[in-house]
Design an enzyme around this catalytic site. Sequence first.
Site, PDB file in Angstrom:
ATOM      1  N   HIS A 187      36.827  44.639  37.116  1.00 44.06           N
ATOM      2  CA  HIS A 187      36.093  44.946  36.995  1.00 44.06           C
ATOM      3  C   HIS A 187      35.635  43.846  38.344  1.00 44.06           C
ATOM      4  O   HIS A 187      36.379  43.052  38.853  1.00 44.06           O
ATOM      5  CB  HIS A 187      35.114  44.985  35.441  1.00 44.06           C
ATOM      6  N   HIS A 227      37.129  40.635  38.330  1.00 42.22           N
ATOM      7  CA  HIS A 227      38.354  40.383  38.839  1.00 42.22           C
ATOM      8  C   HIS A 227      37.977  40.284  40.185  1.00 42.22           C
ATOM      9  O   HIS A 227      38.558  39.933  41.969  1.00 42.22           O
ATOM     10  CB  HIS A 227      39.349  41.772  38.553  1.00 42.22           C
ATOM     11  N   GLY A 238      40.322  33.101  36.252  1.00 45.32           N
ATOM     12  CA  GLY A 238      38.664  33.165  36.065  1.00 45.32           C
ATOM     13  C   GLY A 238      38.499  31.974  34.628  1.00 45.32           C
ATOM     14  O   GLY A 238      39.905  32.024  34.415  1.00 45.32           O
ATOM     15  N   ASP A 294      38.613  32.891  30.749  1.00 50.01           N
ATOM     16  CA  ASP A 294      40.027  32.735  30.442  1.00 50.01           C
ATOM     17  C   ASP A 294      39.930  30.910  30.280  1.00 50.01           C
ATOM     18  O   ASP A 294      40.887  30.339  30.648  1.00 50.01           O
ATOM     19  CB  ASP A 294      41.525  33.317  30.939  1.00 50.01           C
ATOM     20  N   SER A 321      34.461  41.859  31.424  1.00 51.08           N
ATOM     21  CA  SER A 321      36.305  41.796  30.234  1.00 51.08           C
ATOM     22  C   SER A 321      36.971  43.093  29.923  1.00 51.08           C
ATOM     23  O   SER A 321      35.931  44.694  29.952  1.00 51.08           O
ATOM     24  CB  SER A 321      36.105  41.093  28.572  1.00 51.08           C
TER      25      SER A 321
END
Length: 282
Positions: free
Chosen positions: A34, A37, A147, A150, A185
């Site tokens: 998505h 990313h 990212g 996380d 997510s």
Amino acid sequence: MKIVTTVEGVREQVKAWRKEGKTVGLVPTMGYLHEGHKSLIDRAVKENDEVVVSVFVNPMQFGPTEDLDSYPRDLAADAKLCEAAGASIIFHPEPEEMYKDGFCSFVDMSGLTNALCGLSRPVHFRGVCTVVTKLFNIVTPDRAYFGEKDAQQLAVVKRMVRDLNMPLEIVGCPIIREADGLAKSSRNTYLPPEARQQALVLSKSIFLGKKMVEDGERDPEKVKQAMREVINTAPLADIDYVEIVDVNTMKSVDVIKGEILCAIAVKMGSYARLIDNFMMTV
Ligand code: PAF
């Protein structure tokens, strides 16, 4: 843009790039890509001559009752996104290629992983550290991109690279949100419309907590309580944790000071367990 499925294939490609003196960036993912990313790939493309995106749903980081089988997959859409973003190759191995018969070597960590998601997902970080180490050994990147959504994973990977003298730079990239605030997510796709609407309590509580700290609140209990109240307005929300920790130790703080991570994990009914956070230096 090629899709390479073997370790050998990636090694040959990287060797050829190295002969030409090129730098290599790695974006490790589990696919179903998505905008979040994409922001990592965009940054990697800017900062490196060639970019490898790994797409591998890593069985080792899922617990026995977690969503390994239902984890969303769409390699054709991932390939489109990677190609448009300017990635050089996708590395998409089968589990058998990554974990050969008799596999029994692991990379593990204590301390930083004994908090937050490490408590509710006991095997998770061993799986992450092991697969990320393997990806680093296979691709030998100059930089790897993760990212900040996380946040604990990012801290764990940075610490592993420092502790084990791995020769690459880890680059953290900001959280990307939907227009209404929900952090992007792959697991958001599990949410039916009602749960998707109620999931907004995650970002609302994060924005509230951040504002309280920006406005000078230094008592973590007050901030966490206000955040919990927001989350609990959603009937489907079941709080796993709302924590404020020191980002370097992952230990809870008594006073909000220094480099802090405020992190939440919330189960939305039986549909999905979602995470969100903010980091701040106070
Ligand atoms: O963040 C993820 O998608 C995964 O944990 C990672 C880093 C690709 C390892 O499997």
